[in-house]
Design an enzyme around this catalytic site. Structure first.
Site: not given
Length: 934
Positions: A292, A294, A336, A652, A656, A751-752
């Site tokens: 996993i 994390e 638009d 705008d 809309d 470290t990741d």
């Protein structure tokens, strides 16, 4: 919808006395008692909001995803098994990610609050026969109230008195030109076009009026057209973005794989290795944790945040992090015209007189150009016909343009059309102030939508009055019987009329708008006041002398051409959805390269009668939508989504908001947009520029590419984390665990993450906008990602890291002696396994920066964040290896200088091998291109 329109039409067409009777009111308004009773019956004139989900529930839902639940359970099992530190570390991931996600969501949606702010605070209302100022929230059906220029309209109402009234309905219709309003009924064209009805949320631009609030069906608060749009906006629930759906799918896949492997390893540890149940739990948990990632969700979140920051520098503000990636998947943009594709500024760019055609340079409401004839500047006083036309548009004008201050845009006190004529006069060099003194205005016959003309009467000299008229050519020309050419007046012939009409058609075919000018001079009579009273519309606007045409446009943005080309190369379809006319819409679309001349134009009326299948067929080809209503824009967006498109829609106005909320990406205008549109949208353009949308899409594609890059980077460490457990299992415990669970978390959470964040800021590789959007059924976990993460990077890292474990044991007597199961040798072996994985990750971080391009070409040191992450990895390893407290917690020991040398060598061949693979891939792709060309 049909019944609502019929009810509105009844309010517009009923005679005023009958309407007053139906509303049980009078021309002098309601009594205070009656108003109080109606207030109790109908409620306050406010925009209400739906009951919102509690903040506690919103907060808690951020901690209940599949990944989060799995980690809660994993942390709980770790604590029960006696590894408190491991459990806390796992839970900490959930807490950080959940809090961050809640904070983003909490800031996202405030549309209804902005709707309430747009309603006026006070209104002049007749109560008990007297004009009183009351809070607009206390207005009720049947109230009679006054309006004047600058007032916001507080309720839907019918005009019972009106003088030269013009109302800005752009918030409801998208039309840039103000609507003329009067007491008499005229159906008009398009939505909200009834001439004698005004609507809440619009603004009076000119004139004065008295109006009566209509019955409850279209009167106050949530029952106004304004409130109906607000309700539609609230009913539209936000949907998950493609990235959210894909991450949910990915986490479910990974979680099921991890849990499955964990169960297999748990059972195997008990029956094959004969581990105690508690130890088997820890062993299986290590396997689950190994598979996993994390750090994936927080890393994705922070990477998206980096994308938001980069987009902000490109004038695109994202309110929702996940919208970054959704932009990259956009297949259709519903845009638009006014202010997005064009500059939202009327500009006179041509002048036509019977003798000459002039060009006017410069744009915006500033004096930054000149009038030219055959490419050469021409000033006031040079050409008699031009001089007269300039005087006419300067005299016949009620608008002022306040110069810009600093970076602010010029302020227009009046209409954009007249503002463009003011600027034209300035470009000619005429001294308008001096002329206004020399030729003072004596009387005005205001513009109205019936005759479509405006006339002013000026003192020409002691003996002459000048009548100056401007307006629609088709309505002004029939009142002309002479024409001025080269300063001389002569009878107007049929050939002249044809030449004038041909010129007007030529400019109209280009999507330009013409304003015709004419004049007449009359001798001043002895009783000037009586003479002025006699100069009415019927007597003044006759026997006029035609002078010429002022031709104006809302120019396209300079960047729009390249932006549209980029969209076409990227296989992104652009559909213009505008409130402007069919001719103007198509002319602009063809001019800027949005569509070909063969594009089909569908009006709002046609759209109403189209079936869903017919609309889908039309949307499959080149199409432009003109004269559309709010519900119709919503219909277009939803139909495109049913066709499998990922839709970005711009807007705008209040009208809309529903479409913005329905779209996968709602894009609001930051300069001209209402607060409602901004709060309903996912992205706000700080420069109202279509090119900024394209830049944001390019950034979104880059973000998705970078997510895949750091996904490969994060997942490639899973295999070397899992292999030690597999070795332990398949050897039936003969090979001790080469990596502990806390060391696995060191890789996943420590470290990741830092290098992965660096990969999230990698710049786009060349050609990213030359590819079509990814298929909707494509996934982050593609075959390429799996191959690189596991069969390539992961396999190499597994061999190297496992080799490091056995190498340390070899230095300490293995295989003559058994593999160490405890003591210093075991600690050093596991520490070197961890260190080898980290240094393999260093190579992977560099390799993942590009897909096919050489890292040297991208710049070896160009991505400073990746290098910061690499330094952080090494620093963290050193910290774990030399800090006594951490050594005990993570089962590490001090690394010798020779260990560092061995580790430093690891990334070099891995990096060079990958560079070779990329080179071969580039050669293969180049060969394919040659084959295609041949």
């Amino acid at each position: 919808m049909k019944n609502e329109k019929e009810t509105r039409r009844k309010f517009a067409t009923d005679p005023v006395p009958d309407l007053m009777t139906d509303l049980h009111t009078t021309s002098t308004g309601l009594t205070q008692k009656e108003a109080d009773d109606r207030l109790e019956k109908y409620g306050e004139n406010v925009i209400t909001r739906e009951k919102q989900q509690s903040q506690l529930l919103i907060f808690l839902k951020n901690f209940t995803s599949v990944m989060a639940i799995l980690l809660w359970v994993s942390g709980f099992v770790a604590i029960l098994s006696g590894t408190l530190e491991l459990g806390i570390a796992i839970w900490l991931v959930n807490i950080i990610n959940g809090v961050f996600s809640y904070w983003q969501e909490h800031e996202a949606q405030k549309a209804t609050d902005s709707l309430m702010k747009m309603l006026p605070a006070y209104t002049q209302v007749y109560r008990d026969g007297k004009l009183q100022q009351i809070n607009a929230t206390k207005m009720v059906p049947g109230d009679v109230f006054n309006l004047q220029a600058g007032n916001a309209v507080p309720v839907d109402a019918r005009l019972i008195k009106a003088t030269s009234v013009q109302v800005d309905q752009s918030a409801l219709t998208g039309e840039s030109v103000p609507e003329s309003k009067k007491v008499a009924f005229d159906a008009g064209q398009g939505e909200f076009a009834e001439s004698n009805l005004v609507y809440a949320g619009t603004t009076v631009g000119a004139g004065t009026a008295t109006a009566v609030a209509t019955a409850v069906a279209f009167a106050t608060g949530m029952n106004t057209e304004f409130g109906r749009i607000a309700a539609l906006t609230q009913q539209q629930k936000p949907s998950l973005s493609p990235l959210q759906l894909e991450l949910n799918r990915l986490t479910k896949q990974i979680s099921l794989i991890a849990i499955g492997l964990g169960l297999v390893f748990f059972v195997s540890a008990i029956f094959f290795v004969h581990y105690p149940v508690a130890q088997s739990f820890i062993f299986a948990l290590g396997m689950i944790v190994a598979f996993i990632p994390e750090g994936l969700l927080p890393t994705v979140t922070l990477s998206l945040a980096q994308g938001v920051q980069r987009m902000a520098k490109k004038h695109a503000l994202l309110k929702d992090l996940n919208s970054v990636e959704t932009l990259g998947e956009t297949t259709v943009i519903c845009s638009d015209k006014t202010g997005t594709l064009t500059q939202n500024q009327m500009t006179v760019d041509h002048i036509w007189t019977p003798a000459h055609s002039f060009t006017v340079t410069g744009q915006d409401f500033v004096n930054n150009g000149e009038i030219q004839l055959d490419g050469k500047p021409i000033k006031y006083g040079t050409d008699a016909d031009l001089d007269l036309l300039i005087r006419l548009v300067a005299f016949n004008n009620d608008t002022e343009v306040e110069p810009s201050k600093g970076s602010a845009r010029p302020k227009i006190l009046g209409t954009p059309t007249e503002a463009s004529l003011v600027i034209l006069a300035q470009k000619s060099g005429i001294d308008t102030k001096a002329y206004s003194i020399t030729y003072p205005r004596l009387k005005e016959l205001p513009f109205d939508s019936d005759r479509k003309r405006m006339t002013t009467i000026h003192q020409h000299d002691d003996h002459t009055l000048s009548i100056c008229t401007k307006g629609s050519l088709s309505d002004l020309l029939p009142h002309c019987d002479t024409i001025q050419e080269n300063g001389k007046v002569r009878p107007l012939t049929e050939d002249d009329k044809k030449a004038i009409d041909d010129a007007n058609r030529k400019y109209a075919s280009l999507g330009l708008r013409s304003i015709a000018t004419a004049y007449r001079e009359v001798p001043q009579e002895t009783d000037k006041e009586k003479q002025l009273d006699g100069l009415t519309i019927d007597t003044a606007e006759t026997n006029l002398t035609f002078v010429g045409l002022a031709i104006m446009s809302d120019p396209p943005r300079p960047e729009i051409y390249e932006a549209i080309k980029k969209c076409h190369r990227a296989s992104i379809k652009i559909i213009m959805v505008t409130g402007d006319s069919s001719l103007t819409a198509k002319s602009v679309a063809v001019k800027i390269g949005l569509t070909s001349d063969k594009a089909r134009v569908v009006t709002g009326g046609e759209l109403d009668s189209m079936s869903k299948e017919d609309l889908k067929k039309a949307l499959a080809g080149e199409i432009i939508f003109a004269r559309v209503a709010p519900e119709q824009k919503y219909k277009i967006v939803s139909t495109l989504q049913e066709m499998g498109e990922i839709v970005a829609s711009t807007g705008d106005g209040v009208n809309d908001a529903p479409a913005l909320k329905k779209a996968d990406i709602g894009v609001a205008m930051g300069v001209t947009g209402t607060d409602v549109a901004k709060d309903a949208a996912d992205m706000i353009l700080t420069d109202d520029n279509f090119a900024s949308i394209v830049a944001a899409i390019e950034e979104g594609r880059t973000v998705y590419s970078n997510i895949q890059k750091f996904l490969i980077y994060i997942l490639n460490s899973n295999l070397p984390e899992a292999v030690p457990s597999a070795l332990f299992l398949f050897s039936r415990g003969a090979i001790p665990l080469p990596l502990t669970v806390m060391q696995i978390l060191t890789v996943d959470l420590g470290t990741d993450m830092m290098p992965a964040l660096g990969l999230g800021s990698e710049k786009a590789e060349p050609g990213i906008m030359d590819k079509p959007p990814r298929a909707r059924d494509a996934h982050l976990m593609s075959k390429t990602v799996l191959w690189k993460a596991f069969a390539w990077y992961g396999l190499i890292a597994s061999i190297i890291s496992s080799g490091a474990y056995f190498f340390v044991n070899h230095l300490n007597g293995w295989p003559l002696k058994g593999l160490a199961t405890s003591g210093n040798t075991y600690v050093m072996a596991t520490n070197m396994t961890l260190a080898a994985i980290i240094f393999c990750q260093i190579a992977a971080a560099m390799n993942c920066r590009t897909e096919n391009a050489s890292v040297f070409k991208a710049g070896l040191f160009a991505n400073k964040l990746v290098w910061f992450g690499i330094v952080f990895e090494i620093f963290l390893l050193a910290l774990l290896s030399y800090t006594p407290f951490l050594q005990e917690l993570f089962h590490t020991g001090p690394l010798a200088p020779t260990d560092w040398i061995f580790l430093a060598i690891i990334p070099i061949p891995l990096f060079l091998i990958e560079e070779g693979r990329k080179w071969l891939n580039r050669c293969r792709l180049a060969a394919k291109k040659v084959d295609v060309v041949d």
